[in-house]
Design an enzyme around this catalytic site. Structure first.
Site, PDB file in Angstrom:
ATOM      1  N   LYS A  99      31.083 -36.744  80.708  1.00 52.73           N
ATOM      2  CA  LYS A  99      30.118 -36.584  79.618  1.00 52.73           C
ATOM      3  C   LYS A  99      29.115 -35.469  79.919  1.00 52.73           C
ATOM      4  CE  LYS A  99      30.674 -41.397  78.148  1.00 52.73           C
ATOM      5  NZ  LYS A  99      31.175 -41.248  76.767  1.00 52.73           N
ATOM      6  N   LYS A 156      25.623 -41.874  64.865  1.00 55.37           N
ATOM      7  CA  LYS A 156      24.322 -42.518  64.635  1.00 55.37           C
ATOM      8  C   LYS A 156      23.208 -41.477  64.584  1.00 55.37           C
ATOM      9  CE  LYS A 156      26.276 -46.285  67.220  1.00 55.37           C
ATOM     10  NZ  LYS A 156      26.498 -46.763  68.594  1.00 55.37           N
ATOM     11  N   LYS A 188      24.140 -41.986  76.383  1.00 60.11           N
ATOM     12  CA  LYS A 188      25.507 -42.495  76.481  1.00 60.11           C
ATOM     13  C   LYS A 188      25.743 -42.961  77.910  1.00 60.11           C
ATOM     14  CE  LYS A 188      26.858 -38.520  74.887  1.00 60.11           C
ATOM     15  NZ  LYS A 188      27.784 -38.844  73.823  1.00 60.11           N
ATOM     16  N   ARG A 189      26.872 -43.551  78.157  1.00 59.92           N
ATOM     17  CA  ARG A 189      27.225 -43.956  79.508  1.00 59.92           C
ATOM     18  C   ARG A 189      27.169 -42.748  80.441  1.00 59.92           C
ATOM     19  NH1 ARG A 189      32.482 -44.749  81.402  1.00 59.92           N
ATOM     20  NH2 ARG A 189      33.212 -44.311  79.289  1.00 59.92           N
ATOM     21  N   THR A 196      30.514 -42.426  69.280  1.00 58.35           N
ATOM     22  CA  THR A 196      29.884 -42.991  68.078  1.00 58.35           C
ATOM     23  C   THR A 196      28.389 -42.706  68.056  1.00 58.35           C
ATOM     24  OG1 THR A 196      29.682 -45.136  69.205  1.00 58.35           O
ATOM     25  CG2 THR A 196      31.580 -44.832  67.742  1.00 58.35           C
ATOM     26  N   HIS A 223      41.422 -45.922  73.581  1.00 57.92           N
ATOM     27  CA  HIS A 223      40.066 -45.389  73.439  1.00 57.92           C
ATOM     28  C   HIS A 223      39.744 -44.219  74.350  1.00 57.92           C
ATOM     29  CE1 HIS A 223      38.019 -48.022  70.560  1.00 57.92           C
ATOM     30  NE2 HIS A 223      38.851 -48.953  70.980  1.00 57.92           N
TER      31      HIS A 223
END
Length: 806
Positions: free
Chosen positions: A556, A662, A550-551, A658, A363
């Site tokens: 990120k 969404k 998100k995390r 993901t 992942h």
């Protein structure tokens, strides 16, 4: 717009049948009536009825699959971020009208009942949410599937911001979530830790026994997951650790601490998801959690298979076991242990079955996710498993030596290196398939992460791009858009997401575009009402809702987003009357408890929000809100309201994502790099319907060797002013550590992409000024989102990796 197919009528239960069961349940289990029942009692009664329906469907489906001898899949994951289940089950069982109608007879609102269910906090982020989506999709696609995880008493944690600083509170999702769980104590499995090995020969058989071990019982609790318009039901089996028996003799003799200590240790295993592992005790507990999960799950799989077939010879023909990231890797040596020690297989026969049974999904390329465990720790906690891993590695290294005759290469490829066990390497060696989760990610793991392994066994490597249980974020969460789609393209998209592509033919239909804008405005108003109620903050619904959820991790690049906001703030301070398209930046993220820099970034974003509030004129044009305690149910409110989807990781660092899917299916326009699944979003919507910026993977790799953040700092005055403000102070607080980290290291090259990111933000504002143009972009994203259905993803797993039949 011509109205097409009407909604389907429930085939599960009639309203009268449901009413009868509901009244009886309240009377028998709660000694109350619908008129007198509390919302909690209504929720629990409804949940028990739904669980009863799902349990019966699962039983019938299992009997049919066994009679036909079909293969089944077992999905092992340390996380299953299920969110709330009651609403999803009611929608997937197509009994919404019956439930709403029945409750209305008693003056009960269904929305209030849904709110009684806590989010099942069994995951941290994308990994766990993906696993939950796949259970939904496996059932929708008609496959026989069981997920395995741990029944954490406390989920990841409840996030509370104290003056902007993240504090972690217990996520006590039980007992509220227990209404949807079915205990199965008769299926408990013993798990053995610690001890020492006794080896001996018996009639030419090499025997190994574990002595002086510590026993923990794994007791299963089942959660059932319905598929939409399907006879199939997936099962999530969650393991709770319990002490096998109370040591009465120790207690009587006065040794209270040891008598009670076993109970405390067993409880710790399933107390909290991901205990902090920056100390020895935390590392040991994490390792015990992982072995507890796989030993219980593999034991259960073997017991179930033996009860049906009486032999393990055909295990690989009837069973597929999937390892979701490296956390459940120990399932491989555990199955070897059972076959060697309990069933008497020789090594070669056992290894042949094991390697045909397991598959592995990688992942991430982040080093912390490519787990490594200290050999001494593994040997102490599970000595037999360690000895099997050593034997696997010795045989593997002999094969490598025979092929390469290169000691350096063999050492590098070895499963054990520098006294550390490389779990991902064990997975790649033992599994028949290894897949990445987006096209670009799958290429990176072949080219970089597992370069040598790919060269050695190229046939193992494949790609399955992630997907989402899209009905949750569309059918359940965005009623207005669902109604519009049904009126324009029919309701076939609820079963087959590829039918969303039909929506493209309305891209020039002014009435549809105007309706899309109205729906988005309604969803923004609904979200703004939620924010007002929860936070006391008024959002400008005429502004662009720009969302990064998100995390919290430096890769990120929430820090890049924050730098741009600071730059816009500086511009508005200098030019208060300049034309500016209003923007509301919405953040939500949890930082790992031990990740100090991530917590600093959360604090920075919160301080920016507070600083902006001080100037009402600026705040009308530019505002920021950080949403506490991001979870699945919050995302269901936020996703339909979002207009810009921030997917801004450095190219080559995000495996897939993901959240981007969404947001896309709800009509948000992606502003992002060519990273992860953004590449495939770009392929679906075209250049005109996505806002791309930044370096691509090849450019990142070319720039890394000579990268100097200070060169960008010195050459870009806007960037320099934004970074300097970090050190000067925002809302009375200085952020020297973030500023110095960016200037001196900038590991994810935020400075390099800053100017390009600013240009993309300006382009977004220009495009948004033409609302019909923006609606066309939104429509293109909705129409292109079908490929990102989890139904498609698991179908690819089933056909190309697991070899399952529907």
């Amino acid at each position: 717009m011509a109205k097409e197919a009407a909604p389907k009528v429930s085939k599960t239960i009639t309203q009268e049948e449901l009413k009868k069961q509901f009244v009886e349940m309240l009377h028998n289990d709660f000694q109350t009536t619908p008129e007198e029942a509390s919302d909690q009692q209504v929720y629990e009664a409804l949940s028990r009825i739904v669980v009863g329906i799902l349990k019966a469907k699962r039983r019938h489906f299992t009997v049919r699959n066994r009679s036909e001898g079909k293969k089944k899949v077992y999905y092992l994951s340390m996380e299953f971020l299920m969110g709330r289940s009651l609403k999803t089950s009611i929608y997937n069982l197509e009994m919404v009208d019956e439930t709403v109608g029945m409750l209305k007879e008693f003056g009960i609102s269904i929305n209030g009942i849904y709110e009684m269910e806590p989010d099942a906090g069994l995951g941290n982020g994308g990994l766990g949410r993906l696993a939950a989506c796949y259970l939904d999709a496996l059932a929708a696609d008609g496959y026989h599937a069981t997920g395995y995880s741990i029944l954490y008493e406390y989920g990841i944690f409840k996030q509370k911001l104290d003056e902007g600083w993240q504090t972690e509170l217990p996520d006590n999702w039980l007992p509220g979530g227990s209404a949807l769980l079915v205990p199965v104590p008769t299926a408990a499995v013993e798990v053995r830790f610690d001890g020492n090995l006794k080896e001996y020969w018996d009639n030419s058989f090499h025997c190994v026994e574990l002595e002086n071990y510590t026993s923990v019982m794994a007791v299963p609790y089942d959660m059932f997951v319905s598929g939409y318009d399907s006879e199939a039901v997936s099962k999530l089996r969650l393991w709770k650790a319990e002490v096998p028996s109370f040591d009465m003799q120790r207690f009587i003799s006065g040794d209270y601490s040891k008598a009670l200590g076993r109970n405390i240790m067993s409880q710790a295993i399933t107390k909290v998801l991901y205990p902090n592992d920056n100390h020895a005790e935390g590392k040991s507990l994490r390792l015990r959690q992982q072995y507890f999960l796989v030993a219980a799950s593999v034991g259960d799989i073997v017991n179930t298979h033996m009860n049906v077939y009486g032999t393990l010879d055909n295990l690989a023909d009837k069973v597929a076991i999937h390892i979701n990231d490296t956390h459940p890797t120990l399932a491989i040596p555990e199955l070897m242990r059972i076959m060697l020690d309990d069933c008497g297989y020789d090594w070669d026969a056992a290894w042949d079955i094991v390697t045909k049974t397991f598959a592995y999904t990688n992942h991430t390329v982040m080093p912390e996710a490519l787990e490594k465990w200290d050999c001494n720790l593994v040997k102490g906690v599970m000595p037999r498993i360690f000895s099997i891993i050593v034997e696997i590695n010795e045989r593997y290294c002999r094969q490598l030596w025979d092929k390469y005759q290169d000691q350096e290469k063999v050492t590098h490829m070895s499963i054990i290196e520098n006294n550390m066990i490389k779990m991902a390497t064990l997975c790649v060696h033992a599994c028949h398939h290894v897949n990445g989760v987006a096209k670009i990610h799958s290429e990176i793991i072949k080219r970089e992460t597992f370069k040598d392994e790919y060269e050695y066994t190229p046939e193992k490597f494949t790609n399955v791009t992630n997907g989402i249980a899209y009905r949750r974020w569309l059918y359940q969460s965005n009623e207005g858009l669902t109604d519009l789609l049904r009126e324009t393209i029919g309701d076939g998209f609820l079963k087959d997401a590829s039918q969303l592509a039909k929506f493209r033919k309305f891209s020039e239909d002014k009435s549809v575009l105007e309706r899309l804008n109205r729906i988005k405005n309604e969803n923004k108003a609904r979200f703004a009402k939620y924010v007002k109620n929860e936070y006391g903050v008024t959002l400008n619904t005429d502004s662009i809702f720009d969302v990064q959820v998100k995390r919290l991790h430096e890769y990120k690049r929430q820090q890049l987003n924050a730098l741009n906001i600071i730059a816009e703030y500086n511009y508005l301070k200098a030019n208060p009357d300049a034309p500016f398209v209003p923007k509301t930046y919405i953040f939500a993220a949890k930082a790992a408890p031990g990740y100090y820099m991530a917590k600093q970034i959360i604090k920075l974003i919160w301080n920016i929000s507070e600083e902006l509030k001080k100037d009402p004129k600026i705040n009308e044009k530019l505002s920021v809100i950080f949403m506490e305690d991001y979870c699945v149910s919050l995302s269901e409110i936020l996703m339909p309201a979002a207009e810009i989807s921030e997917q801004i990781s450095l190219a080559g660092t995000e495996a897939s994502g993901t959240g981007n899917m969404k947001l896309m299916i709800n009509g948000a326009v992606t502003l992002g790099t060519l990273d992860g699944a953004n590449v495939e979003i770009f392929e679906q919507v075209g250049e005109e319907n996505i806002l791309l910026f930044g370096m691509n993977v090849d450019e990142v790799e070319a720039a890394k060797p000579n990268y100097k953040a200070m060169d960008f700092y010195n050459s870009n005055g806007v960037l320099r002013s934004a970074v300097d403000l970090l050190s000067e102070g925002i809302n009375g607080e200085k952020f020297h550590e973030i500023a110095n980290s960016l200037k001196n290291v900038d590991p994810y090259m935020a400075f390099a992409d800053f100017a390009s990111y600013q240009n993309a933000q300006r382009r977004a504002s220009e495009l948004y000024s033409d609302r019909m143009k923006w609606a066309k972009m939104s429509l293109a994203n909705i129409a292109g989102a079908g490929i990102f259905s989890a139904d498609r993803s698991v179908d690819e797993y089933a056909r190309y990796i697991w070899q399952l039949q529907k």
